[in-house]
Design an enzyme around this catalytic site. Structure first.
Site: not given
Ligand code: PGA
Length: 228
Positions: A154, A8, A10, A192, A160, A89, A87
């Site tokens: 998640e 991903n 982003k 992460s 992150g 976000e 997601h």
């Molecule tokens: P990350 O993000 O691996 O940077 O923690 C995962 C995600 O948002 O799908």
């Protein structure tokens, strides 16, 4: 069974950076299924590289007067096979609710895309020991149809942050999701994931793959993850 490893990206990358990452991805030889999810602006590049690719979102409606939106039909037409939906976000920054996500999910399925549906709890819920209840309510609301779907667990606080739940905690939640969904769907972990923790996570019985954010932009790290 092969694992499903989803990158991903982003809202990251210039055209040059995306091209370079895709070139490296094309050369990864492993038995797992690798899916790259660039921004909408770079999907056409993934198509040029003959990689399996997906989008990070889609509209909840069919084509029409919806300025700035991109429909599931358009994504399918341009060669996407997957779409990430729900997601955290999108939920937190763009006010998407389970009900919107459910509509998008059904649109994606109607147009032949495989949804990667994200669920996961915020930190206060985790600290209160209420993760299962939280996830159960998300799953209840989504009413997942019997279809080709991947579910990505998640924890919001793990995204992150460099923090992840213990292996036992991830195992317990993935087992819960697998049993709730009668083992119909692939269950992924995200939050992460790195070249350091992927090996121990990969041993979890109900883990069918990873949704990888930050580490998917660092090709050496991502290669290690792809080889779990
Ligand atoms: P990350 O993000 O691996 O940077 O923690 C995962 C995600 O948002 O799908």
């Amino acid at each position: 069974m092969n694992k499903l490893i989803v990158a991903n990206w982003k809202m990251n990358c210039s055209i040059d950076e995306a091209t370079s990452l895709l070139q490296h991805l094309q050369n990864i030889a492993c038995d797992n299924d690798i899916v790259v999810c660039p921004s909408f602006a770079h999907l056409y590049l993934a198509k040029e590289f003959h990689l399996t690719f997906g989008a990070q979102n889609c509209a909840a409606t069919e084509n029409g007067a919806f300025t700035g939106e991109i429909s599931a039909a358009m994504l399918k037409d341009m060669g996407c096979r997957y779409v990430i939906l729900g997601h955290s976000e999108r939920r937190q920054l763009f006010q998407e609710t389970d009900s919107t996500i459910k509509t998008k999910l059904n649109k994606a399925i109607e147009h032949g895309l495989t949804p990667i549906v994200c669920i996961g709890e915020p930190l206060d819920t985790y600290k209160a020991g209420k993760t299962k209840e939280y996830i159960k309510s998300q799953l209840d609301n989504l009413e997942l149809p019997a279809h080709n779907i991947a579910i990505a667990y998640e924890p919001i606080w793990a995204i992150g942050s460099g923090l992840i739940p213990s292996i036992e905690e991830v195992s317990e939640i993935l087992a819960f999701i697998t049993s709730y969904t009668h083992n119909q769907f692939r269950t992924l972990y995200g939050g992460s994931v790195s070249d350091k923790n992927c090996i121990s996570l990969a041993d979890i019985k109900d883990l069918d793959g990873f949704l990888v954010g930050g580490a998917s932009l660092k090709i050496e790290q991502f290669k290690t993850i792809c080889h779990v």
